[in-house]
Design an enzyme around this catalytic site. Structure first.
Site, mmCIF file in Angstrom:
data_model
loop_
_atom_site.group_PDB
_atom_site.id
_atom_site.type_symbol
_atom_site.label_atom_id
_atom_site.label_comp_id
_atom_site.label_asym_id
_atom_site.label_seq_id
_atom_site.Cartn_x
_atom_site.Cartn_y
_atom_site.Cartn_z
ATOM 1 N N HIS A 371 11.188 -8.968 10.080
ATOM 2 C CA HIS A 371 10.773 -8.155 8.899
ATOM 3 C C HIS A 371 11.843 -7.128 7.987
ATOM 4 O O HIS A 371 11.716 -6.631 7.107
ATOM 5 C CB HIS A 371 9.548 -7.531 8.783
ATOM 6 C CG HIS A 371 8.229 -8.597 9.063
ATOM 7 N ND1 HIS A 371 7.624 -9.271 8.104
ATOM 8 C CD2 HIS A 371 7.694 -8.905 10.278
ATOM 9 C CE1 HIS A 371 6.625 -9.633 8.757
ATOM 10 N NE2 HIS A 371 6.938 -9.866 9.778
ATOM 11 N N LYS A 564 5.220 1.733 -3.205
ATOM 12 C CA LYS A 564 5.754 1.135 -2.434
ATOM 13 C C LYS A 564 6.060 2.371 -1.059
ATOM 14 O O LYS A 564 6.226 3.654 -1.819
ATOM 15 C CB LYS A 564 7.088 0.291 -2.535
ATOM 16 C CG LYS A 564 7.901 1.233 -3.246
ATOM 17 C CD LYS A 564 9.271 0.083 -3.578
ATOM 18 C CE LYS A 564 9.078 -0.876 -4.723
ATOM 19 N NZ LYS A 564 9.106 -2.222 -4.294
ATOM 20 N N ARG A 565 6.195 2.110 -0.060
ATOM 21 C CA ARG A 565 6.722 3.129 0.579
ATOM 22 C C ARG A 565 7.977 4.010 0.103
ATOM 23 O O ARG A 565 8.914 3.315 -0.539
ATOM 24 C CB ARG A 565 7.016 2.625 2.014
ATOM 25 C CG ARG A 565 5.730 2.217 2.949
ATOM 26 C CD ARG A 565 4.949 3.520 2.975
ATOM 27 N NE ARG A 565 5.323 4.692 4.050
ATOM 28 C CZ ARG A 565 4.929 4.667 5.253
ATOM 29 N NH1 ARG A 565 4.099 3.880 5.818
ATOM 30 N NH2 ARG A 565 5.700 5.693 6.062
ATOM 31 N N THR A 672 6.465 -7.537 -1.161
ATOM 32 C CA THR A 672 5.290 -8.431 -1.524
ATOM 33 C C THR A 672 4.418 -7.863 -2.728
ATOM 34 O O THR A 672 4.045 -8.395 -3.390
ATOM 35 C CB THR A 672 4.416 -8.593 -0.109
ATOM 36 O OG1 THR A 672 4.344 -7.337 0.517
ATOM 37 C CG2 THR A 672 4.823 -9.421 0.831
HETATM 38 C C1 26W Z 1 9.460 0.628 14.726
HETATM 39 C C2 26W Z 1 9.193 1.162 13.428
HETATM 40 C C3 26W Z 1 9.033 0.059 12.288
HETATM 41 C C4 26W Z 1 8.011 0.077 11.868
HETATM 42 C C5 26W Z 1 7.583 -1.058 10.961
HETATM 43 C C6 26W Z 1 10.102 -0.275 11.877
HETATM 44 C C7 26W Z 1 9.928 -1.575 10.996
HETATM 45 C C8 26W Z 1 8.750 -1.557 10.381
HETATM 46 C C9 26W Z 1 8.463 -2.935 9.314
HETATM 47 C C10 26W Z 1 9.515 -3.923 9.729
HETATM 48 C C11 26W Z 1 8.667 -2.529 8.170
HETATM 49 C C12 26W Z 1 8.031 -3.353 6.975
HETATM 50 O O1 26W Z 1 7.053 -3.282 6.687
HETATM 51 N N1 26W Z 1 8.791 -4.337 6.584
HETATM 52 C C13 26W Z 1 8.422 -4.919 5.285
HETATM 53 O O2 26W Z 1 7.809 -6.184 5.729
HETATM 54 C C14 26W Z 1 7.345 -6.747 4.532
HETATM 55 C C15 26W Z 1 6.481 -7.984 4.943
HETATM 56 O O3 26W Z 1 7.580 -9.271 5.475
HETATM 57 C C16 26W Z 1 8.676 -7.333 3.594
HETATM 58 O O4 26W Z 1 8.202 -7.842 2.431
HETATM 59 C C17 26W Z 1 9.327 -5.970 3.300
HETATM 60 O O5 26W Z 1 10.644 -6.309 2.333
HETATM 61 C C18 26W Z 1 9.759 -5.431 4.636
HETATM 62 O O6 26W Z 1 10.244 -3.921 4.223
#
Ligand code: 26W
Length: 828
Positions: A371, A564-565, A672
């Protein structure tokens, strides 16, 4: 354990409860008075609870029947493993799915209660950070609607995503104790408790077949208790299960301490076990390497796999030759990817398989979804933590790696550098386990979440692996569920749509395309009705903004929204710079053919992310000046919307005219929120990034405002990026930066936004914000002009909604199923 599946099957068919308003009325009253012991005039939360229990009863028989169907011998099942499920509220969703909204409304009316107010009592289940967690919840919804036998596995955090409020313009976090008042949408099932090992050491021996084996001894165990959450499908009598695990101490653990005479220590031990599922980590894009987080990950993986194995033993017996044919695990990012090693441990140590057989099963059942492309978000755990928390798992990872590197050297003889690059273990001062590599090596499928993202994974981050196993790599563009994000959140437009094209679109969003024909001249009546629906939704949003921010939004202005974040790569800063530019224009009287705008920015910053928090402070500081300057009036309003969450998006998306999707090209995996806005008839201003690209392709460039550099242009420029040249050649940008620098917005202290200014001017700014400033401002001007032509704007809005068919998670789930899971749906 009792053979409860068989016992269940012998029970008589459960009676279906009537759902006419009178029955609902009676049950509601019975729950309120006889079960909860409350009366009229009580706290409205109890009214919510009573109606939820009434509705939950109507879910039960279908839930049981679905469970029995899915656990039948020989059924192939999928498991969605995720550390996050950002569910939001449930009551309204079940009412829609059960088709009893009207009857329930009627029943509540008879007690002079408004259903809407009761719905509003429900706490959000905020068991996720953002996109990834909400995606998991949308997936669950679509699997139930498509009648796919998919079981979700996650963690029942006692505290979900923190609550955000704003003090002096700054984010303040407070704990989200969402379970305090109880949760009617969960069912504790202690009969399926699992035991999870931590600590201890490993031993090695030769078993009676002469096979060398390892075992894990001297462990400190923790219990995992499942809480099941019903996931109803859309009007199809199907109710799938989301199983969330809670950690508690084992009885022996307490007893040992107790016998040693230390009662209080034994209670403390209970405490430390329960810490595992206490709180959701609020980081959404950077790893902080906390030991407790790895504990959570292993806890989820081990509990879920043991649960699945126990069911296999019970239903299928001790023959595992069909296990891979009947089970598939989808790993939601690397967070649960220790499951690869845990499944190996169970098969080797407990089922006494030989390595090759166990590996064959594991690598045929695991599938991994990535992701994010941000390198700082890729999980790497110190080997030392692994050694301490789960030494047996570490041994297995080493063995997986040794065998894998052997294959690499076979593929590329004598290429030592490549072996180092691809190794699951990163060598260095401190050895690290690269979780993404473990996931790729252990999986038969690796996918990204939008077309460009999946391509970039192959070209960049995972290139070596792509060269080795091109067939593993595939794309699955994200989606959102049209039930929650349209039918539930936007009843005004949904009614209008259904009156004109029927209701099929709700379970088959490709049908929404029929709306395209309503943009011609002969459908003026429809277009007017569309406009009125949008205005009503804007009114609803304006009321929420007034309540939360105390700022008046005029529904005749353009509602320009970015939620969004908060992260530098998402570039909320571009939005702020544009607001300051508009403010400058107003101040210098440059307002000919002006379009009034109400700009809303919302989102949470990770508590340890300094720059993100400073961006929130800047938004509030700019808002303060803009909203209180009499020269500005209705021309421009800016608010920071506090505590943005699923339930607020249900009001925000329908009320938006313009959707801001401004990430640096190549950085947003998919997005999304962009799809939720599109579905609700907002027009996008966005970069060529993530799923924006596919949205643009679907809706056409007449109905999308594209700006900024493309991914390859960004990467070419990066080497010789000079922000100063953009400043020197752009007087608008100079004026904006001057105002920022002179302390005009710094009521805190002069210079308090300096870190932001410096990052923008830094040649190494990874997000290259100033490179896109001119293009963004010019494109915003085109947006303003377009908005003044009401007819044109309405048609753009209709076209966006009408083109959103592809972005339903029903389509996404069908693709996962077609290419990866290959499950039979009861719909077939
Ligand atoms: C380990 C720390 C951590 C926690 C969560 C690293 C990364 C994340 C996620 C990958 C962050 C996230 O929510 N990513 C988002 O995922 C969505 C669903 O696929 C995408 O639409 C977003 O672009 C993406 O940023």
């Amino acid at each position: 354990m009792m053979n409860d599946y068989l016992a269940l099957c012998m029970l008589p068919q459960m009676e279906r409860l009537p759902s006419d308003s009178k029955s609902l009325e009676d049950d509601f009253q019975r729950y309120l008075v006889h079960h909860l012991g409350r009366f009229q005039g009580c706290n409205p939360y109890f009214l919510y609870e009573a109606i939820s229990l009434t509705i939950r009863d109507r879910v039960m028989s279908n839930w049981r029947d679905t469970w029995v169907r899915h656990t039948k011998k020989g059924t192939r099942r999928g498991y969605y493993l995720s550390l996050e499920f950002l569910i939001g509220r449930s009551l309204g969703n079940h009412l829609l799915n059960l088709d009893i909204l009207n009857e329930t409304d009627k029943a509540m009316h008879s007690y002079a209660l408004r259903l809407e107010e009761l719905l509003d009592q429900e706490h959000d289940a905020g068991l996720g950070n953002g996109g990834l967690g909400r995606l998991a919840a949308c997936f669950m919804d679509s699997c139930a609607t498509l009648q796919l036998p998919v079981l979700g596995y996650g963690i029942r955090y006692e505290y979900g995503m923190f609550r955000q409020h704003i003090e002096n313009g700054e984010q303040i976090e407070s704990p989200d104790h969402w379970l305090r008042d109880g949760n009617p949408w969960e069912l504790e099932r202690p009969e399926y408790t699992q035991r999870i090992h931590f600590g201890g050491r490993t031993e090695h021996f030769i078993d009676n077949q002469g096979i060398g084996r390892g075992r894990w001894v001297g462990t400190e165990d923790v219990l995992a208790i499942p809480y099941d959450v019903p996931i109803s499908g859309y009007q199809n009598d199907t109710v799938n299960t989301l199983r969330l695990w809670k950690a508690t101490a084992t009885d022996e653990f307490n007893l040992e301490e107790f016998n040693a005479g230390s009662y209080t220590e034994s209670v403390a031990a209970k405490n430390s076990a329960e810490h595992i599922t206490m709180v959701l980590y609020p980081n959404d894009s950077s790893e902080n390497g906390k030991e407790l987080r790895l504990r959570q990950q292993y806890f989820l993986a081990s509990a879920s796999l043991q649960d699945i194995i126990a069911r296999w033993d019970q239903v299928e017996g001790s023959d595992y030759s069909n296990f891979a044919a009947q089970n598939v695990f989808q790993l939601n990012d690397t967070h649960p990817s220790v499951a690869v090693a845990e499944l190996m441990r169970i098969l080797l140590d407990e089922k006494r398989m030989e390595w090759d057989e166990a590996w064959d099963i594991t690598s045929k059942t695991m599938a991994y979804t990535n992701h994010t492309l941000l390198p700082e978000a890729l999980e790497k755990w110190p080997v030392s933590i692994f050694e301490k928390l789960m030494p047996r798992i570490l041994e297995i990872i080493y063995e997986i790696n040794a065998r894998f590197l052997h294959d690499v050297s076979f593929h590329w003889p004598a290429d030592v550098e490549r072996q180092q690059r691809m190794s699951i273990i990163e060598e260095g001062e401190q050895k690290l386990v690269r979780m993404a590599y473990l996931a790729i090596v252990g999986s038969f499928s690796v996918n990204g979440v939008a077309a460009i993202h999946s391509e970039l994974l192959k070209q960049g981050l995972f290139h070596d692996f792509y060269e080795m196993w091109p067939e593993k790599f595939n794309n699955k563009t994200n989606g959102v569920t049209p039930r929650r994000w349209m039918a539930h959140a936007n009843p005004e437009m949904s009614r209008l749509i259904s009156e004109n094209i029927g209701t099929d679109w709700i379970a088959d969003l490709s049908k929404i395309e029929m709306l395209k024909s309503f943009t011609t001249k002969k459908h003026r009546k429809f277009q007017k009705a569309w406009y009125i629906a949008k205005q009503l939704n804007k009114q609803r949003l304006a009321e929420l903004v007034m309540q939360e921010c105390g700022v008046q939004f005029d529904i005749n202005a353009m509602f320009d929204v970015q939620v969004k974040r908060i992260h530098e790569y998402k570039r909320q800063l571009l939005n702020v710079l544009h607001v300051i530019h508009l403010y400058n224009r107003i101040k210098r009287g440059d307002t000919e053919s002006w379009t009034n705008r109400c700009i809303l920015i919302g989102g949470k910053a990770a508590p340890g992310y300094y720059m993100a928090k400073l961006i929130i402070k800047l938004v509030n500081a700019v808002a303060d000046v803009v909203n209180n300057d009499p020269d500005v009036g209705d021309k421009l309003k800016l608010v920071f919307f506090p505590n943005y969450r699923v339930s607020s998006m249900e009001i925000i998306a329908p009320g938006a005219d313009l959707s801001e999707q401004t990430s640096t090209a190549g950085k947003e995996a998919s997005g999304t929120g962009n799809m939720k806005f599109m579905m609700n008839g907002a027009v996008t201003i966005g970069t060529y990034d993530g799923a924006n690209i596919e949205i643009l392709e679907a809706v056409g460039d007449d109905n999308f405002f594209l700006f900024g550099l493309k991914e390859d242009e960004i990467e070419d420029l990066r080497q010789h990026y000079h922000p100063q040249t953009y400043i020197d050649s752009d007087s608008d940008l100079q004026a904006v930066l001057q105002l920022l620098e002179c302390g005009h917005f710094s009521d805190c202290s002069v210079g308090c936004f300096d870190p932001i200014i410096q990052s923008l001017k830094n040649r190494n700014d990874p997000w290259m914000t100033l490179a896109d400033f001119r293009s963004y401002v010019d494109t915003q001007e085109k947006v303003s002009i377009a908005y003044q032509n009401r007819e044109r704007w309405i048609n753009m809005s209709i076209m966006n909604c009408a083109s959103s068919g592809f972005f339903s998670t029903d389509r996404t789930m069908e693709e996962y199923n077609r290419d990866i899971w290959k499950l039979e749906t009861s719909r077939d």
